[in-house]
Design a protein around this motif. Structure first.
Motif, PDB file in Angstrom:
ATOM      1  N   MET A  80       0.800  -1.223   0.000  1.00 58.01           N
ATOM      2  CA  MET A  80       0.000   0.000   0.000  1.00 58.01           C
ATOM      3  C   MET A  80       0.839   1.282   0.000  1.00 58.01           C
ATOM      4  SD  MET A  80      -3.372  -0.630   2.363  1.00 58.01           S
ATOM      5  CE  MET A  80      -3.928   1.061   2.046  1.00 58.01           C
ATOM      6  N   PRO A  81       1.931   1.368   0.765  1.00 63.04           N
ATOM      7  CA  PRO A  81       2.716   2.613   0.725  1.00 63.04           C
ATOM      8  C   PRO A  81       3.286   2.910  -0.655  1.00 63.04           C
ATOM      9  CG  PRO A  81       3.334   1.264   2.623  1.00 63.04           C
ATOM     10  CD  PRO A  81       2.451   0.425   1.771  1.00 63.04           C
ATOM     11  N   MET A  82       3.545   1.856  -1.454  1.00 60.11           N
ATOM     12  CA  MET A  82       4.151   2.051  -2.769  1.00 60.11           C
ATOM     13  C   MET A  82       3.238   2.809  -3.720  1.00 60.11           C
ATOM     14  SD  MET A  82       7.132   0.834  -2.488  1.00 60.11           S
ATOM     15  CE  MET A  82       8.072  -0.213  -1.385  1.00 60.11           C
ATOM     16  N   ALA A  83       1.951   2.785  -3.464  1.00 59.82           N
ATOM     17  CA  ALA A  83       1.017   3.521  -4.325  1.00 59.82           C
ATOM     18  C   ALA A  83       1.300   5.011  -4.309  1.00 59.82           C
ATOM     19  CB  ALA A  83      -0.418   3.247  -3.887  1.00 59.82           C
ATOM     20  N   ASN A  84       1.982   5.483  -3.274  1.00 61.44           N
ATOM     21  CA  ASN A  84       2.291   6.910  -3.191  1.00 61.44           C
ATOM     22  C   ASN A  84       3.270   7.368  -4.276  1.00 61.44           C
ATOM     23  OD1 ASN A  84       0.924   8.087  -0.725  1.00 61.44           O
ATOM     24  ND2 ASN A  84       1.919   6.303   0.199  1.00 61.44           N
ATOM     25  N   VAL A  85       4.043   6.449  -4.823  1.00 63.70           N
ATOM     26  CA  VAL A  85       5.026   6.835  -5.842  1.00 63.70           C
ATOM     27  C   VAL A  85       4.335   7.318  -7.114  1.00 63.70           C
ATOM     28  CG1 VAL A  85       6.990   6.091  -7.235  1.00 63.70           C
ATOM     29  CG2 VAL A  85       6.767   5.302  -4.860  1.00 63.70           C
ATOM     30  N   PRO A  86       3.479   6.509  -7.762  1.00 59.39           N
ATOM     31  CA  PRO A  86       2.789   7.040  -8.950  1.00 59.39           C
ATOM     32  C   PRO A  86       1.846   8.193  -8.625  1.00 59.39           C
ATOM     33  CG  PRO A  86       1.910   4.878  -8.346  1.00 59.39           C
ATOM     34  CD  PRO A  86       3.153   5.088  -7.543  1.00 59.39           C
ATOM     35  N   ILE A  87       1.250   8.173  -7.432  1.00 60.87           N
ATOM     36  CA  ILE A  87       0.368   9.281  -7.037  1.00 60.87           C
ATOM     37  C   ILE A  87       1.142  10.597  -7.008  1.00 60.87           C
ATOM     38  CG2 ILE A  87      -0.903  10.255  -5.084  1.00 60.87           C
ATOM     39  CD1 ILE A  87      -1.886   7.420  -4.460  1.00 60.87           C
ATOM     40  N   LEU A  88       2.346  10.571  -6.436  1.00 63.51           N
ATOM     41  CA  LEU A  88       3.140  11.794  -6.326  1.00 63.51           C
ATOM     42  C   LEU A  88       3.675  12.235  -7.692  1.00 63.51           C
ATOM     43  CD1 LEU A  88       3.960  13.814  -4.216  1.00 63.51           C
ATOM     44  CD2 LEU A  88       6.012  12.480  -3.769  1.00 63.51           C
ATOM     45  N   PHE A  89       4.076  11.282  -8.522  1.00 63.98           N
ATOM     46  CA  PHE A  89       4.542  11.627  -9.856  1.00 63.98           C
ATOM     47  C   PHE A  89       3.409  12.247 -10.672  1.00 63.98           C
ATOM     48  CE2 PHE A  89       8.325   9.522  -8.749  1.00 63.98           C
ATOM     49  CZ  PHE A  89       9.285   9.752  -9.736  1.00 63.98           C
ATOM     50  N   ALA A  90       2.186  11.746 -10.514  1.00 69.33           N
ATOM     51  CA  ALA A  90       1.039  12.333 -11.210  1.00 69.33           C
ATOM     52  C   ALA A  90       0.762  13.743 -10.709  1.00 69.33           C
ATOM     53  CB  ALA A  90      -0.200  11.452 -11.014  1.00 69.33           C
ATOM     54  N   ALA A  91       0.868  13.944  -9.390  1.00 72.08           N
ATOM     55  CA  ALA A  91       0.632  15.272  -8.817  1.00 72.08           C
ATOM     56  C   ALA A  91       1.622  16.282  -9.380  1.00 72.08           C
ATOM     57  CB  ALA A  91       0.739  15.208  -7.299  1.00 72.08           C
ATOM     58  N   ALA A  92       2.901  15.883  -9.480  1.00 70.92           N
ATOM     59  CA  ALA A  92       3.912  16.796 -10.007  1.00 70.92           C
ATOM     60  C   ALA A  92       3.715  17.048 -11.498  1.00 70.92           C
ATOM     61  CB  ALA A  92       5.306  16.229  -9.756  1.00 70.92           C
ATOM     62  N   SER A  93       3.237  16.045 -12.214  1.00 75.62           N
ATOM     63  CA  SER A  93       3.100  16.154 -13.664  1.00 75.62           C
ATOM     64  C   SER A  93       1.880  16.956 -14.088  1.00 75.62           C
ATOM     65  CB  SER A  93       3.034  14.754 -14.287  1.00 75.62           C
ATOM     66  OG  SER A  93       4.211  14.017 -14.007  1.00 75.62           O
ATOM     67  N   PHE A  94       0.796  16.861 -13.329  1.00 79.83           N
ATOM     68  CA  PHE A  94      -0.462  17.462 -13.765  1.00 79.83           C
ATOM     69  C   PHE A  94      -0.956  18.601 -12.875  1.00 79.83           C
ATOM     70  CE2 PHE A  94      -0.497  12.984 -15.184  1.00 79.83           C
ATOM     71  CZ  PHE A  94      -0.475  13.205 -16.555  1.00 79.83           C
ATOM     72  N   GLY A  95      -0.561  18.617 -11.590  1.00 81.15           N
ATOM     73  CA  GLY A  95      -1.030  19.656 -10.686  1.00 81.15           C
ATOM     74  C   GLY A  95      -2.529  19.590 -10.485  1.00 81.15           C
ATOM     75  N   GLY A  96      -3.133  20.712 -10.097  1.00 78.77           N
ATOM     76  CA  GLY A  96      -4.583  20.772  -9.928  1.00 78.77           C
ATOM     77  C   GLY A  96      -5.098  19.780  -8.909  1.00 78.77           C
ATOM     78  N   TRP A  97      -6.213  19.144  -9.267  1.00 75.76           N
ATOM     79  CA  TRP A  97      -6.871  18.228  -8.329  1.00 75.76           C
ATOM     80  C   TRP A  97      -6.033  17.007  -7.997  1.00 75.76           C
ATOM     81  CZ3 TRP A  97      -7.882  13.182  -9.658  1.00 75.76           C
ATOM     82  CH2 TRP A  97      -7.815  12.867 -11.022  1.00 75.76           C
ATOM     83  N   THR A  98      -5.058  16.649  -8.864  1.00 76.99           N
ATOM     84  CA  THR A  98      -4.229  15.469  -8.591  1.00 76.99           C
ATOM     85  C   THR A  98      -3.375  15.654  -7.338  1.00 76.99           C
ATOM     86  OG1 THR A  98      -2.427  16.250 -10.026  1.00 76.99           O
ATOM     87  CG2 THR A  98      -4.136  14.886 -11.040  1.00 76.99           C
ATOM     88  N   LEU A  99      -3.168  16.913  -6.927  1.00 75.88           N
ATOM     89  CA  LEU A  99      -2.396  17.166  -5.709  1.00 75.88           C
ATOM     90  C   LEU A  99      -3.117  16.680  -4.455  1.00 75.88           C
ATOM     91  CD1 LEU A  99      -1.192  20.763  -6.620  1.00 75.88           C
ATOM     92  CD2 LEU A  99       0.317  18.813  -6.232  1.00 75.88           C
ATOM     93  N   TRP A 100      -4.416  16.456  -4.563  1.00 76.46           N
ATOM     94  CA  TRP A 100      -5.196  16.033  -3.394  1.00 76.46           C
ATOM     95  C   TRP A 100      -5.324  14.523  -3.273  1.00 76.46           C
ATOM     96  CZ3 TRP A 100      -6.283  19.462   0.258  1.00 76.46           C
ATOM     97  CH2 TRP A 100      -6.246  20.810  -0.086  1.00 76.46           C
ATOM     98  N   ILE A 101      -4.808  13.789  -4.259  1.00 79.85           N
ATOM     99  CA  ILE A 101      -4.972  12.328  -4.233  1.00 79.85           C
ATOM    100  C   ILE A 101      -4.210  11.712  -3.062  1.00 79.85           C
ATOM    101  CG2 ILE A 101      -4.590  10.169  -5.468  1.00 79.85           C
ATOM    102  CD1 ILE A 101      -4.928  11.691  -8.080  1.00 79.85           C
ATOM    103  N   ALA A 102      -2.955  12.130  -2.860  1.00 82.19           N
ATOM    104  CA  ALA A 102      -2.125  11.521  -1.808  1.00 82.19           C
ATOM    105  C   ALA A 102      -2.716  11.711  -0.411  1.00 82.19           C
ATOM    106  CB  ALA A 102      -0.697  12.053  -1.868  1.00 82.19           C
ATOM    107  N   PRO A 103      -3.082  12.945   0.006  1.00 81.99           N
ATOM    108  CA  PRO A 103      -3.693  13.062   1.338  1.00 81.99           C
ATOM    109  C   PRO A 103      -5.027  12.336   1.438  1.00 81.99           C
ATOM    110  CG  PRO A 103      -3.664  15.191   0.205  1.00 81.99           C
ATOM    111  CD  PRO A 103      -2.812  14.275  -0.583  1.00 81.99           C
ATOM    112  N   PHE A 104      -5.803  12.313   0.349  1.00 85.43           N
ATOM    113  CA  PHE A 104      -7.065  11.566   0.374  1.00 85.43           C
ATOM    114  C   PHE A 104      -6.794  10.081   0.583  1.00 85.43           C
ATOM    115  CE2 PHE A 104     -10.195   8.973  -1.899  1.00 85.43           C
ATOM    116  CZ  PHE A 104     -11.358   9.350  -1.246  1.00 85.43           C
ATOM    117  N   TYR A 105      -5.815   9.558  -0.135  1.00 86.06           N
ATOM    118  CA  TYR A 105      -5.472   8.134  -0.037  1.00 86.06           C
ATOM    119  C   TYR A 105      -4.938   7.783   1.349  1.00 86.06           C
ATOM    120  CZ  TYR A 105      -2.799   3.820  -0.915  1.00 86.06           C
ATOM    121  OH  TYR A 105      -2.287   2.557  -0.848  1.00 86.06           O
ATOM    122  N   GLY A 106      -3.992   8.594   1.840  1.00 87.55           N
ATOM    123  CA  GLY A 106      -3.307   8.245   3.077  1.00 87.55           C
ATOM    124  C   GLY A 106      -4.094   8.503   4.341  1.00 87.55           C
ATOM    125  N   ILE A 107      -5.030   9.459   4.295  1.00 87.16           N
ATOM    126  CA  ILE A 107      -5.774   9.814   5.511  1.00 87.16           C
ATOM    127  C   ILE A 107      -7.231   9.370   5.441  1.00 87.16           C
ATOM    128  CG2 ILE A 107      -6.501  11.715   7.018  1.00 87.16           C
ATOM    129  CD1 ILE A 107      -4.048  13.276   6.003  1.00 87.16           C
TER     130      ILE A 107
END
Length: 374
Positions: free
Chosen positions: A21-48
Protein backbone atom coordinates in the motif's frame (compact mmCIF):
# COMPACT_ATOMS: atom_id res chain seq x y z
CA UNK A 1 6.42 -33.83 5.97
CA UNK A 2 8.80 -31.07 4.82
CA UNK A 3 7.10 -28.01 3.34
CA UNK A 4 7.97 -27.14 -0.25
CA UNK A 5 10.35 -24.10 -0.27
CA UNK A 6 8.51 -22.76 -3.32
CA UNK A 7 5.28 -22.91 -1.36
CA UNK A 8 6.85 -20.80 1.41
CA UNK A 9 8.05 -18.27 -1.16
CA UNK A 10 4.60 -18.00 -2.71
CA UNK A 11 3.03 -17.65 0.73
CA UNK A 12 5.46 -14.85 1.59
CA UNK A 13 4.74 -13.07 -1.69
CA UNK A 14 0.98 -13.23 -1.13
CA UNK A 15 1.38 -12.04 2.46
CA UNK A 16 3.51 -9.12 1.22
CA UNK A 17 0.85 -7.78 -1.18
CA UNK A 18 -1.19 -5.77 1.38
CA UNK A 19 2.00 -4.12 2.63
CA UNK A 20 2.54 -2.70 -0.86
CA UNK A 21 0.00 0.00 0.00
CA UNK A 22 2.72 2.61 0.72
CA UNK A 23 4.15 2.05 -2.77
CA UNK A 24 1.02 3.52 -4.33
CA UNK A 25 2.29 6.91 -3.19
CA UNK A 26 5.03 6.84 -5.84
CA UNK A 27 2.79 7.04 -8.95
CA UNK A 28 0.37 9.28 -7.04
CA UNK A 29 3.14 11.79 -6.33
CA UNK A 30 4.54 11.63 -9.86
CA UNK A 31 1.04 12.33 -11.21
CA UNK A 32 0.63 15.27 -8.82
CA UNK A 33 3.91 16.80 -10.01
CA UNK A 34 3.10 16.15 -13.66
CA UNK A 35 -0.46 17.46 -13.77
CA UNK A 36 -1.03 19.66 -10.69
CA UNK A 37 -4.58 20.77 -9.93
CA UNK A 38 -6.87 18.23 -8.33
CA UNK A 39 -4.23 15.47 -8.59
CA UNK A 40 -2.40 17.17 -5.71
CA UNK A 41 -5.20 16.03 -3.39
CA UNK A 42 -4.97 12.33 -4.23
CA UNK A 43 -2.13 11.52 -1.81
CA UNK A 44 -3.69 13.06 1.34
CA UNK A 45 -7.06 11.57 0.37
CA UNK A 46 -5.47 8.13 -0.04
CA UNK A 47 -3.31 8.24 3.08
CA UNK A 48 -5.77 9.81 5.51
CA UNK A 49 -9.38 9.56 4.35
CA UNK A 50 -9.52 6.45 2.19
CA UNK A 51 -7.32 4.33 4.47
CA UNK A 52 -9.42 5.33 7.51
CA UNK A 53 -12.68 4.56 5.70
CA UNK A 54 -11.26 1.17 4.77
CA UNK A 55 -10.40 0.62 8.42
CA UNK A 56 -14.09 1.04 9.19
CA UNK A 57 -15.03 -1.45 6.48
CA UNK A 58 -12.41 -4.14 7.11
CA UNK A 59 -12.15 -3.75 10.89
CA UNK A 60 -9.29 -4.93 13.05
CA UNK A 61 -6.66 -7.59 12.54
CA UNK A 62 -5.96 -9.52 15.73
CA UNK A 63 -3.95 -12.29 14.06
CA UNK A 64 -0.34 -12.83 15.12
CA UNK A 65 2.34 -14.60 13.12
CA UNK A 66 4.86 -16.88 14.77
CA UNK A 67 7.52 -14.46 16.10
CA UNK A 68 10.19 -17.11 15.47
CA UNK A 69 9.58 -17.05 11.70
CA UNK A 70 13.04 -16.92 10.03
CA UNK A 71 14.08 -14.05 7.77
CA UNK A 72 14.18 -16.42 4.79
CA UNK A 73 10.39 -16.66 4.96
CA UNK A 74 10.01 -12.88 5.03
CA UNK A 75 11.99 -12.08 1.88
CA UNK A 76 9.27 -10.22 -0.05
CA UNK A 77 8.02 -8.35 2.99
CA UNK A 78 11.56 -7.25 3.83
CA UNK A 79 12.19 -6.25 0.21
CA UNK A 80 9.37 -3.70 0.36
CA UNK A 81 11.32 -1.79 3.01
CA UNK A 82 14.74 -2.25 1.43
CA UNK A 83 13.83 -0.76 -1.96
CA UNK A 84 12.27 2.42 -0.59
CA UNK A 85 15.49 4.48 -0.36
CA UNK A 86 16.09 4.67 -4.14
CA UNK A 87 12.38 5.33 -4.65
CA UNK A 88 12.47 8.18 -2.14
CA UNK A 89 15.54 9.68 -3.80
CA UNK A 90 13.74 9.51 -7.16
CA UNK A 91 10.67 11.17 -5.63
CA UNK A 92 12.74 13.99 -4.17
CA UNK A 93 14.64 14.63 -7.40
CA UNK A 94 11.47 14.67 -9.50
CA UNK A 95 9.36 16.82 -7.18
CA UNK A 96 12.18 19.30 -6.59
CA UNK A 97 12.70 19.60 -10.33
CA UNK A 98 8.94 19.99 -10.89
CA UNK A 99 8.63 22.65 -8.18
CA UNK A 100 11.47 24.71 -9.65
CA UNK A 101 11.09 24.10 -13.42
CA UNK A 102 7.55 23.04 -14.40
CA UNK A 103 5.73 26.06 -15.82
CA UNK A 104 2.25 24.55 -15.45
CA UNK A 105 2.47 24.66 -11.64
CA UNK A 106 1.63 27.98 -9.98
CA UNK A 107 3.30 29.07 -6.74
CA UNK A 108 0.77 27.54 -4.35
CA UNK A 109 0.76 24.25 -6.29
CA UNK A 110 4.55 24.13 -5.96
CA UNK A 111 4.31 24.67 -2.22
CA UNK A 112 1.58 22.07 -1.82
CA UNK A 113 3.56 19.59 -3.94
CA UNK A 114 6.48 19.82 -1.52
CA UNK A 115 4.17 19.61 1.50
CA UNK A 116 2.70 16.47 -0.06
CA UNK A 117 6.20 15.14 -0.67
CA UNK A 118 6.99 15.68 3.01
CA UNK A 119 3.85 13.81 4.03
CA UNK A 120 5.13 10.80 2.08
CA UNK A 121 8.80 11.03 3.09
CA UNK A 122 7.52 11.22 6.66
CA UNK A 123 4.66 8.71 6.69
CA UNK A 124 6.50 6.18 4.50
CA UNK A 125 10.19 7.11 4.52
CA UNK A 126 10.62 7.65 8.25
CA UNK A 127 8.38 4.69 9.09
CA UNK A 128 10.57 2.47 6.90
CA UNK A 129 13.69 4.06 8.39
CA UNK A 130 12.36 3.22 11.85
CA UNK A 131 12.08 -0.43 10.83
CA UNK A 132 15.63 -0.47 9.45
CA UNK A 133 17.53 1.31 12.22
CA UNK A 134 16.40 -1.32 14.71
CA UNK A 135 17.82 -4.27 12.77
CA UNK A 136 20.97 -5.99 13.93
CA UNK A 137 22.95 -5.89 10.69
CA UNK A 138 24.80 -2.69 9.92
CA UNK A 139 23.85 -2.28 6.27
CA UNK A 140 20.14 -2.14 7.09
CA UNK A 141 20.90 0.39 9.81
CA UNK A 142 22.78 2.50 7.25
CA UNK A 143 19.83 2.37 4.84
CA UNK A 144 17.63 3.64 7.65
CA UNK A 145 20.11 6.40 8.45
CA UNK A 146 20.12 7.61 4.85
CA UNK A 147 16.34 7.73 4.77
CA UNK A 148 16.49 9.96 7.84
CA UNK A 149 19.25 12.07 6.28
CA UNK A 150 17.00 12.79 3.27
CA UNK A 151 14.65 14.60 5.67
CA UNK A 152 17.49 16.28 7.62
CA UNK A 153 16.75 14.25 10.77
CA UNK A 154 19.63 11.79 10.96
CA UNK A 155 20.07 12.23 14.71
CA UNK A 156 16.66 10.58 15.20
CA UNK A 157 18.46 7.23 14.99
CA UNK A 158 20.65 8.02 18.01
CA UNK A 159 17.82 9.58 20.00
CA UNK A 160 15.30 6.85 19.24
CA UNK A 161 17.48 3.76 19.70
CA UNK A 162 19.60 4.93 22.63
CA UNK A 163 17.32 7.36 24.49
CA UNK A 164 13.67 6.71 23.68
CA UNK A 165 13.67 2.94 24.06
CA UNK A 166 15.48 3.17 27.38
CA UNK A 167 13.61 6.09 28.92
CA UNK A 168 10.14 5.93 27.33
CA UNK A 169 7.39 6.94 29.72
CA UNK A 170 9.75 8.93 31.98
CA UNK A 171 10.76 12.62 32.17
CA UNK A 172 14.12 11.61 30.66
CA UNK A 173 12.47 10.85 27.31
CA UNK A 174 11.83 14.00 25.24
CA UNK A 175 9.32 12.30 22.94
CA UNK A 176 6.94 10.94 25.56
CA UNK A 177 4.04 13.41 25.37
CA UNK A 178 2.88 14.59 28.79
CA UNK A 179 -0.74 14.44 29.85
CA UNK A 180 -2.63 17.55 28.69
CA UNK A 181 0.32 18.72 26.58
CA UNK A 182 -0.75 20.05 23.20
CA UNK A 183 1.00 18.85 20.07
CA UNK A 184 2.23 22.38 19.38
CA UNK A 185 3.96 22.64 22.75
CA UNK A 186 5.25 19.08 22.37
CA UNK A 187 6.67 19.82 18.91
CA UNK A 188 8.42 23.01 20.04
CA UNK A 189 9.90 21.11 23.00
CA UNK A 190 10.93 18.02 21.03
CA UNK A 191 12.77 19.64 18.13
CA UNK A 192 15.65 20.96 20.26
CA UNK A 193 15.18 18.30 22.95
CA UNK A 194 15.79 15.36 20.62
CA UNK A 195 18.92 16.92 19.16
CA UNK A 196 20.34 17.63 22.61
CA UNK A 197 19.50 14.17 23.96
CA UNK A 198 20.88 12.43 20.85
CA UNK A 199 24.16 14.36 21.10
CA UNK A 200 24.39 13.62 24.82
CA UNK A 201 23.75 9.92 24.24
CA UNK A 202 26.50 9.64 21.63
CA UNK A 203 28.89 11.66 23.78
CA UNK A 204 28.25 9.30 26.69
CA UNK A 205 28.65 6.24 24.47
CA UNK A 206 32.03 7.46 23.22
CA UNK A 207 33.17 8.41 26.73
CA UNK A 208 32.53 4.84 27.86
CA UNK A 209 35.07 3.80 25.21
CA UNK A 210 37.42 6.59 26.35
CA UNK A 211 36.99 8.32 22.98
CA UNK A 212 36.51 12.07 22.43
CA UNK A 213 33.17 13.36 21.18
CA UNK A 214 34.72 14.36 17.82
CA UNK A 215 35.99 10.83 17.15
CA UNK A 216 35.22 9.66 13.58
CA UNK A 217 32.95 6.93 14.96
CA UNK A 218 30.48 9.55 16.20
CA UNK A 219 27.52 9.12 13.81
CA UNK A 220 26.90 12.85 13.89
CA UNK A 221 29.67 13.07 11.28
CA UNK A 222 27.57 10.93 8.96
CA UNK A 223 24.41 12.85 9.77
CA UNK A 224 26.05 16.23 9.20
CA UNK A 225 27.94 15.35 6.03
CA UNK A 226 24.99 13.47 4.55
CA UNK A 227 22.54 16.30 5.24
CA UNK A 228 24.95 18.86 3.78
CA UNK A 229 25.16 16.75 0.62
CA UNK A 230 21.36 16.67 0.46
CA UNK A 231 21.18 20.47 0.59
CA UNK A 232 23.90 20.78 -2.07
CA UNK A 233 21.98 18.37 -4.31
CA UNK A 234 18.79 20.40 -3.80
CA UNK A 235 20.68 23.55 -4.81
CA UNK A 236 22.05 21.78 -7.90
CA UNK A 237 18.51 20.79 -8.93
CA UNK A 238 16.69 24.05 -8.26
CA UNK A 239 19.03 26.69 -6.91
CA UNK A 240 18.10 28.45 -3.68
CA UNK A 241 14.35 27.87 -4.28
CA UNK A 242 15.22 24.17 -4.49
CA UNK A 243 16.94 24.37 -1.09
CA UNK A 244 13.88 26.09 0.36
CA UNK A 245 11.51 23.48 -1.06
CA UNK A 246 13.75 20.67 0.20
CA UNK A 247 13.76 22.12 3.72
CA UNK A 248 9.97 22.48 3.54
CA UNK A 249 9.46 18.78 2.73
CA UNK A 250 11.91 17.86 5.49
CA UNK A 251 10.02 19.99 8.02
CA UNK A 252 6.70 18.37 7.07
CA UNK A 253 8.25 14.88 7.29
CA UNK A 254 9.64 15.64 10.75
CA UNK A 255 6.28 17.01 11.86
CA UNK A 256 4.59 13.79 10.71
CA UNK A 257 7.12 11.75 12.68
CA UNK A 258 6.62 13.79 15.83
CA UNK A 259 2.83 13.58 15.50
CA UNK A 260 3.25 9.81 15.54
CA UNK A 261 5.55 10.03 18.57
CA UNK A 262 3.00 12.28 20.26
CA UNK A 263 0.27 9.70 19.63
CA UNK A 264 2.21 6.59 20.63
CA UNK A 265 2.80 7.40 24.31
CA UNK A 266 0.56 10.35 25.15
CA UNK A 267 -0.01 10.55 28.90
CA UNK A 268 1.46 7.10 29.64
CA UNK A 269 3.93 7.15 32.52
CA UNK A 270 6.18 4.52 34.04
CA UNK A 271 6.21 4.39 37.81
CA UNK A 272 9.30 5.42 39.78
CA UNK A 273 10.15 2.61 42.18
CA UNK A 274 11.45 3.02 45.76
CA UNK A 275 14.95 2.03 44.61
CA UNK A 276 15.06 5.12 42.37
CA UNK A 277 14.66 3.18 39.13
CA UNK A 278 11.66 3.15 36.83
CA UNK A 279 9.61 0.02 36.41
CA UNK A 280 10.34 -2.02 33.26
CA UNK A 281 8.60 -1.06 30.04
CA UNK A 282 5.42 -3.11 29.65
CA UNK A 283 2.75 -3.39 26.94
CA UNK A 284 0.52 -0.88 28.71
CA UNK A 285 3.09 1.89 28.22
CA UNK A 286 2.24 2.31 24.52
CA UNK A 287 -0.96 3.12 22.67
CA UNK A 288 -1.92 0.51 20.11
CA UNK A 289 -4.26 0.36 17.13
CA UNK A 290 -5.27 -2.96 15.59
CA UNK A 291 -6.94 -1.38 12.57
CA UNK A 292 -6.22 -3.59 9.59
CA UNK A 293 -5.73 -1.23 6.66
CA UNK A 294 -3.72 1.49 8.34
CA UNK A 295 -1.43 -1.20 9.74
CA UNK A 296 -0.84 -2.34 6.18
CA UNK A 297 -0.19 1.26 5.18
CA UNK A 298 2.22 1.82 8.11
CA UNK A 299 3.79 -1.67 8.12
CA UNK A 300 2.38 -2.57 11.56
CA UNK A 301 3.78 0.53 13.27
CA UNK A 302 0.55 0.69 15.27
CA UNK A 303 1.47 -2.58 17.03
CA UNK A 304 3.69 -0.42 19.15
CA UNK A 305 3.72 -2.24 22.47
CA UNK A 306 5.36 -5.30 20.94
CA UNK A 307 7.91 -3.10 19.20
CA UNK A 308 9.04 -1.84 22.62
CA UNK A 309 9.18 -5.41 23.86
CA UNK A 310 11.38 -6.56 20.95
CA UNK A 311 12.71 -3.54 19.03
CA UNK A 312 14.52 -5.66 16.44
CA UNK A 313 11.46 -7.79 15.64
CA UNK A 314 10.62 -7.35 11.96
CA UNK A 315 7.34 -5.65 11.20
CA UNK A 316 5.41 -8.70 9.89
CA UNK A 317 6.06 -10.50 13.20
CA UNK A 318 4.94 -7.76 15.57
CA UNK A 319 2.23 -9.04 17.90
CA UNK A 320 -1.04 -7.35 18.68
CA UNK A 321 -2.42 -7.06 22.23
CA UNK A 322 -5.86 -7.13 23.73
CA UNK A 323 -7.36 -4.05 25.36
CA UNK A 324 -6.75 -5.56 28.79
CA UNK A 325 -3.00 -5.74 28.13
CA UNK A 326 -2.38 -2.52 26.21
CA UNK A 327 -4.40 0.67 25.75
CA UNK A 328 -6.14 0.98 22.40
CA UNK A 329 -6.59 4.06 20.24
CA UNK A 330 -10.09 4.73 18.91
CA UNK A 331 -8.77 5.25 15.37
CA UNK A 332 -5.68 4.49 13.34
CA UNK A 333 -2.70 6.83 13.23
CA UNK A 334 -3.87 8.87 10.17
CA UNK A 335 -6.95 10.14 12.02
CA UNK A 336 -5.17 10.42 15.36
CA UNK A 337 -2.29 12.47 13.96
CA UNK A 338 -4.73 14.74 12.10
CA UNK A 339 -6.67 15.14 15.35
CA UNK A 340 -3.53 16.29 17.14
CA UNK A 341 -3.78 19.62 15.26
CA UNK A 342 -6.85 20.42 17.38
CA UNK A 343 -5.83 20.37 21.07
CA UNK A 344 -9.44 20.72 22.29
CA UNK A 345 -10.63 17.73 20.26
CA UNK A 346 -7.53 15.69 21.14
CA UNK A 347 -8.03 16.21 24.87
CA UNK A 348 -11.74 15.46 24.59
CA UNK A 349 -10.98 12.12 22.95
CA UNK A 350 -7.77 11.08 24.73
CA UNK A 351 -7.74 12.52 28.26
CA UNK A 352 -10.60 10.33 29.45
CA UNK A 353 -8.74 7.32 28.07
CA UNK A 354 -5.59 8.30 29.94
CA UNK A 355 -7.56 8.69 33.17
CA UNK A 356 -9.12 5.27 32.68
CA UNK A 357 -5.66 3.82 31.96
CA UNK A 358 -4.44 5.22 35.28
CA UNK A 359 -7.33 3.62 37.15
CA UNK A 360 -6.80 0.27 35.42
CA UNK A 361 -3.04 -0.01 35.85
CA UNK A 362 -2.14 2.23 38.81
CA UNK A 363 -5.16 2.43 41.13
CA UNK A 364 -2.85 3.06 44.08
CA UNK A 365 -1.40 6.27 42.61
CA UNK A 366 -3.21 9.42 43.67
CA UNK A 367 -0.71 12.18 42.82
CA UNK A 368 0.14 11.96 39.13
CA UNK A 369 1.79 15.36 39.12
CA UNK A 370 4.55 14.12 41.41
CA UNK A 371 4.87 10.87 39.49
CA UNK A 372 5.55 12.81 36.30
CA UNK A 373 8.62 14.44 37.89
CA UNK A 374 11.88 12.95 39.01
Amino acid sequence: MRQNPMSKTNSDLIAALPFLMPMANVPILFAAASFGGWTLWIAPFYGIILSSLMDRIFGENQANLDPQTPDAELFWRRLIVLIWLPLQVAILIFTLYAATHFAHLNWHERLFLMVETGLITGAVGIVFAHELIHQKNRWEQRLGEWLLITVLYGHFKSEHVIVHHRHVGTPRDPVTARYNESFYYFFARVLPGCLVSAWGAEKERLAMKTLPVWHPSNPFWRYGIGQTLMLIAAWAIGGWPGVGYFILQAFIAIMVLEQVNYTEHYGLTRQLMPNGKYEPVRPHHSWNAAHRITNYLLINLQRHSDHHSRPDRRYPLLQTYSASDAPQLPYGYPIMTAMSFNPWLWRRVMNKRVRQWRKDHYPEVSDWNNLARE
